[in-house]
Scaffold this active site. Structure first.
Site: not given
Length: 467
Positions: A152, A154-155, A222, A226, A270, A278
């Site tokens: 996935e 997803l946020r 994945k 990330n 920032a 994650c």
């Protein structure tokens, strides 16, 4: 097609409700009977914008159970969405995954079924899951069961839009299994479903890219995605530190470099660094995997180091102006790791509160959504709850903006600061853009503010305070 979702956390719930909305019969399975009963009653255990409305729309196709025997035998697709939290050495904890896969294996009935790894799992887990099925399924048949990696992306806070209108769908596995997955995801691939009124299809959106790979490559995609986003955030924070040294403005710098289409503007903000379940976990997992093979990953290690430094930097900025924090009252605005969610995992605010208490400060915290969850998950911390941002600031010597909630962005800061005893603001999310007209000290990340014109209220004559 019948679908079973094992695990009803952030990923599992969103997947279950989305597939049910698309018309499939979906069974959500979780060992937590209290959570299951709440879902039967229409009560969500998490906060995600729009999820309650989609749950109502999809409820005729949804079923909830805590019993594997009620959910596994009839399923055509079994999505595994359990947690894989990090161990102290950085490797993911696969205890929940192993338990789930063994329980699934014991209830397979011999018909063709696809087990889908939706959880973020270490590279090679797909093969391990297949071996576990071989060892524990009473009716195991190689030609009947397949494992697919379908990570996935997803946020939290925008999970519904990310689910319904993804930029890509990654499927790792055999040709037969990925073909079956394409059939399941046909409504998403073709975008021929009716968009929910509260989650409209984005303007110009057509269809997602479809990426078919091996199991191993899908798992690597994945983690690598990330880790790269984590790198971008840490890079922005490292440049922000240099901006403070030389007098540059990080907003102007990131805007300028982000216009290069090879770089892009997203994830260049920032601030206090990343949090959540994650980025840190997946980056650590890649580093640990490299260690297993004798392969060092210095760039990823540096990203982790910079992220940890940002949390210390926020407290250092407070100490620079208040000196001793013992006996001081500090407001912390925002507890969730990001806005539009109640997820507290690895939230910077937790570290801020813990360190402030260690230094003898009294902490007053406020979050628009996450405070009820914090009462149970942050039992190790000592802080006072405020009923509003304004209430948190009353009598405070300083305030830390820890989460960029829209509520804090839209505040009239010049008015809000007048209730503070001392006006020291550490805006760790750089949300204050308008000049302050009341006497105060404003510290941001990567932005230099001339302190000569911003003095704490305690440094002013009594008749000038609040002027």
């Amino acid at each position: 097609m019948n679908v079973t979702i094992v695990g009803t956390g952030y990923v599992g719930l969103g997947t279950a409700i989305m597939l049910a909305y698309l018309g499939y019969q979906v069974t959500g399975l979780d060992y937590d009977e209290e959570k299951i009963q709440g879902l039967r009653d229409g009560i969500l255990p998490i906060y995600e914008p729009g999820l309650a409305e989609l749950l109502t729309a999809a409820s005729p196709n949804l079923h909830w159970t805590s019993r594997y025997e009620d959910a596994i035998p009839q399923a055509d697709f079994i999505f595994v969405c359990v947690g894989t939290p990090p161990l102290p050495d950085g490797h993911p904890n696969l205890a929940y995954l192993e338990s789930a896969v063994r329980s699934i294996a014991q209830h397979l009935d011999g018909k063709p079924q696809i087990i889908v790894n939706k959880s973020t799992v270490p590279i090679g887990t797909g093969d391990w899951v297949m071996r576990t099925l071989e060892e524990h399924a009473a009716l195991y048949a190689t030609s009947h069961y397949e494992v697919v990696s379908n990570p996935e992306f997803l946020r939290e806070g925008t999970a519904l839009g990310d689910s319904l209108y993804p930029d890509r769908i990654v499927l790792g596995g055999s040709g037969w299994a990925t073909e079956r997955m394409r059939a399941l995801y046909a409504p998403l691939i073709e975008q021929n479903f009716e968009a929910p009124a509260h989650v409209p299809r984005p303007r110009g959106y057509e269809r997602p890219a479809l990426v078919e790979t091996t199991l191993t490559s899908a798992e690597m995609i994945k983690y690598s995605a990330n880790a790269f986003l984590a790198l971008k955030i840490s890079y922005a924070n490292e440049i922000a530190g240099l901006c403070e040294c030389v007098g540059a403005d990080i907003h102007e710098v990131t805007a300028g470099i982000g216009l290069d289409h090879r770089i892009g503007t997203r994830f260049l903000a920032a601030g206090a660094g990343w949090g959540g379940s994650c980025f840190g976990k997946d980056t650590s997992a890649l580093i640990s995997t490299g260690q297993d093979y004798g392969y060092n990953m210095p760039i990823l290690r540096a990203a982790m180091s910079v992220n940890a430094r940002q949390r210390s930097l926020v407290i250092e900025k407070l100490q620079k102006h208040l000196r001793l924090l013992k006996g001081k009252r500090v407001a912390v605005l925002g507890m969730a790791f990001k806005p539009d969610t109640d997820d507290l995992r690895d939230a910077p605010a937790h570290d801020f509160i813990a360190r402030l208490c260690q230094l003898g400060a009294t902490v007053v915290a406020y979050d628009p959504v996450a405070m009820p969850r914090a009462r149970t998950e942050w039992g190790d911390l000592h802080y006072l709850e405020a009923t509003s941002a304004h209430a948190a600031l009353e009598g405070a010597d300083a305030v830390i903006v820890a989460t960029e909630w829209a509520e804090f962005r839209s505040m009239n800061w010049n008015e809000a600061l007048c209730v503070m005893r001392n006006r020291v603001i550490v805006d760790a999310r750089n949300i204050i853009r308008e000049p302050l007209t009341v006497p105060a000290i404003l510290e941001q990340i990567g932005r230099d503010h001339p302190h000569s014109s911003f003095l704490p209220a305690s440094a002013l004559p009594a008749d000038k305070v609040g002027a």
